[in-house]
Design a protein around this motif. Structure first.
Motif, short mmCIF file in Angstrom:
data_model
loop_
_atom_site.label_atom_id
_atom_site.label_comp_id
_atom_site.label_asym_id
_atom_site.label_seq_id
_atom_site.Cartn_x
_atom_site.Cartn_y
_atom_site.Cartn_z
N SER A 90 0.58 -1.26 -0.13
CA SER A 90 0.18 -0.10 0.01
C SER A 90 1.01 0.72 -0.26
N TRP A 91 -0.15 2.71 -0.51
CA TRP A 91 1.07 3.93 -0.59
C TRP A 91 1.25 3.90 0.91
N VAL A 92 2.23 4.57 1.34
CA VAL A 92 2.51 5.21 2.94
C VAL A 92 1.36 6.39 3.76
N PRO A 93 1.34 7.07 2.33
CA PRO A 93 0.32 8.62 3.49
C PRO A 93 -1.88 7.30 3.73
N LYS A 94 -1.39 6.92 2.48
CA LYS A 94 -2.72 6.20 2.76
C LYS A 94 -2.80 5.15 4.61
N VAL A 95 -1.62 4.21 4.57
CA VAL A 95 -1.86 3.99 6.19
C VAL A 95 -0.87 4.15 6.67
N LEU A 96 -0.91 5.86 6.92
CA LEU A 96 -0.42 6.39 7.81
C LEU A 96 -1.34 7.34 8.37
N GLY A 97 -2.59 7.21 7.18
CA GLY A 97 -3.61 7.79 8.41
C GLY A 97 -4.15 6.63 8.98
N SER A 98 -4.51 5.13 8.93
CA SER A 98 -4.92 4.05 9.26
C SER A 98 -4.27 3.64 10.14
N ILE A 99 -2.63 4.08 10.57
CA ILE A 99 -1.70 4.23 11.61
C ILE A 99 -2.82 4.58 12.57
N GLU A 100 -2.89 6.06 12.80
CA GLU A 100 -3.37 7.20 13.60
C GLU A 100 -4.69 6.08 14.12
N GLN A 101 -5.66 5.83 12.94
CA GLN A 101 -6.97 5.28 13.97
C GLN A 101 -6.55 4.03 14.41
N GLY A 102 -4.81 3.37 14.82
CA GLY A 102 -4.90 2.13 15.72
C GLY A 102 -4.43 1.15 14.59
N ALA A 103 -4.40 0.69 13.77
CA ALA A 103 -3.42 -0.17 12.73
C ALA A 103 -1.84 0.14 13.16
N ASN A 104 -1.60 -0.91 13.23
CA ASN A 104 -0.19 -1.33 14.76
C ASN A 104 0.71 -2.25 13.16
N ILE A 105 0.74 -1.80 12.35
CA ILE A 105 1.90 -1.82 11.03
C ILE A 105 2.84 -1.71 10.54
N THR A 106 3.96 -2.07 10.15
CA THR A 106 5.08 -1.40 9.87
C THR A 106 5.77 -1.33 8.61
N ASP A 107 6.14 -0.23 7.64
CA ASP A 107 6.87 -0.11 6.59
C ASP A 107 7.91 -0.99 6.60
N VAL A 108 8.01 -2.22 6.19
CA VAL A 108 9.91 -3.04 6.11
C VAL A 108 10.04 -2.92 4.48
N ALA A 109 9.52 -2.30 4.15
CA ALA A 109 10.65 -2.30 2.35
C ALA A 109 9.58 -1.26 1.53
N GLN A 110 10.45 0.05 1.53
CA GLN A 110 10.06 0.49 0.66
C GLN A 110 10.43 0.45 -0.88
N ILE A 111 9.49 -0.12 -2.04
CA ILE A 111 9.73 -0.41 -2.73
C ILE A 111 10.10 0.34 -3.58
N PHE A 112 9.12 0.81 -4.16
CA PHE A 112 8.65 2.25 -5.09
C PHE A 112 9.44 4.25 -4.24
N GLU A 113 10.61 3.99 -4.98
CA GLU A 113 11.35 5.14 -4.45
C GLU A 113 11.04 6.82 -4.48
N ARG A 114 10.05 6.08 -6.04
CA ARG A 114 9.63 7.69 -6.59
C ARG A 114 8.05 7.58 -6.35
N SER A 115 7.50 8.75 -6.68
CA SER A 115 6.03 8.75 -7.05
C SER A 115 6.15 8.93 -8.59
N ALA A 116 5.03 8.04 -9.19
CA ALA A 116 3.98 8.45 -10.36
C ALA A 116 3.00 8.70 -10.58
N THR A 117 2.34 9.92 -9.45
CA THR A 117 1.71 10.74 -9.44
C THR A 117 2.08 11.50 -10.67
N THR A 118 0.84 12.03 -11.58
CA THR A 118 1.37 13.70 -12.14
C THR A 118 0.39 13.97 -12.46
#
Length: 382
Positions: A100-128
């Protein structure tokens, strides 16, 4: 001030997402696993954030090439969809890892999801944000006075951050709820449309230009790249269960193995894009052959060359993503998060181990000399 979003495009766009080119279709469900897995392999389930397509080519390649099996893992890939939130599935304990995308998960973490980004596969953004050249939109500042499309649903933050950085307020644009296709853009109803480099941008280039009778060309378009504008946010990452990482040594060890094999899968996809595209097609994606190959090639550009090794989480990029998540407001005035995420939100511990093992095996985890291939798009992506 309250801002209203105009709805334009396909009625019921969200429920119809699975039928659109963005997503592709699949008839395989969750049956993708190593075919020769023995009973001594540890079963692992990976939840994708969307259906089978080359956005996830590395994971499918790792299954197909036996990289997971080499690490003692029998991996099943669960496809995502419009009604599936991968980080929630992971937090609920229903899968072992999720993409999943980091910003989307950050919101879930603040809501209580206890999960960890263990590998950031995409180094760059693809959104334009793309526009036809006659609109004279080359930077975020040029969006003022224009009709601007956004998918919303957590995909809008880089756009809003870019506008805010450029001093463009929401009142300065006409914001359109963009459907998950490029029809409104192609018909001229949207001046600047949201597009992923590996998908919607290609959809435009697969379409006939009525003025020429030929397919649209890159020179027909201007592209606002949020990497260049300084508001790019981290996207596809491998997420693990933080509680299990802390309490289950086997799960922690399997996390290293899973990351290691996944990186090998991404290296394979980058170096053998046609083979990788074929693997994803065999897994059930209905995207056309040239579109699938384009996607494979473009996704590899988000990974290679790697600055610190595939999957390493760059602290500056993480901090920038968190800063945008805390301080950028959408059309309702909301932000993604209100406070800094916990320290468990990301960890380089496991990817570092995986990279060390790969380097010891002589694997090039940087891709310094990697170069993308030239892909010729055909009409409709076929």
């Amino acid at each position: 001030m309250n801002h209203r979003i105009k709805w334009l495009g396909t009625v019921g766009a969200i429920s119809a997402v699975g039928a659109l080119v963005l997503s592709g279709c699949s008839s395989t469900g969750s049956d993708t696993a190593s075919t020769d897995a023995g009973s001594d392999l540890t079963p692992i389930t990976l939840q994708l954030q969307w259906v089978a397509q080359a956005q996830f080519a590395g994971y499918y390649a790792a299954v197909d090439q036996g990289y997971y099996a080499d690490e003692g893992l029998d991996v099943t890939i669960e496809e995502g969809g419009p009604d599936i939130v991968p980080q929630d599935v992971l937090a609920a304990g229903d899968v072992d890892y999720a993409i999943s995308w980091v910003p989307k998960v950050l919101g879930s973490i603040e809501q209580g999801a206890n999960i960890t980004d263990v590998a950031q596969i995409f180094e760059r953004s693809a959104t334009t944000q793309i526009s036809f050249t006659d609109k004279n939109i080359t930077t975020a500042a040029d969006l003022a006075g224009k009709t601007v499309g956004s998918w919303g649903f957590g995909n809008e933050w880089e756009l809003f951050a870019g506008m805010q950085k450029a001093g463009v307020a929401l009142d300065d644009i006409s914001l359109i709820q963009q459907a998950f296709d490029m029809n409104a853009f192609l018909s001229g109803d949207i001046d600047a449309a949201q597009a992923m480099t590996y998908n919607e941008y290609a959809q435009v280039l697969e379409t006939e230009n009525p003025a020429t009778g030929e397919l649209y060309q890159p020179e027909d378009l201007n592209v606002i790249d949020w990497n260049d504008e300084g508001t790019a946010m981290l996207q596809d990452a491998i997420w693990a269960n933080a509680d299990q990482l802390a309490s289950d040594s086997d799960y922690a060890a399997n996390t290293v193995k899973f990351i290691k094999a996944s990186i090998k899968g991404w290296i394979f996809a980058a170096n053998s894009p046609e083979d990788a595209a074929g693997i994803v097609t065999a897994a059930g994606s209905s995207l056309g052959q040239s579109h699938q190959l384009w996607m494979t090639n473009e996704v590899s550009k988000l990974i290679f060359p790697s600055t610190n090794g595939v999957g390493m989480i760059d602290e500056a990029a993480w901090a920038n993503t968190v800063d945008i998540a805390k301080n950028t407001k959408n059309e309702t005035g909301a932000t993604i998060i209100s406070t800094d995420p916990p320290a468990t939100a990301y960890s380089n511990e496991y990817v570092t181990q995986a990279l060390d093992e790969l380097k010891a095996d002589g694997v090039d985890v940087m891709g310094t000399d990697w170069a993308p291939t030239e892909v010729t798009l055909n009409a409709g992506g076929n």
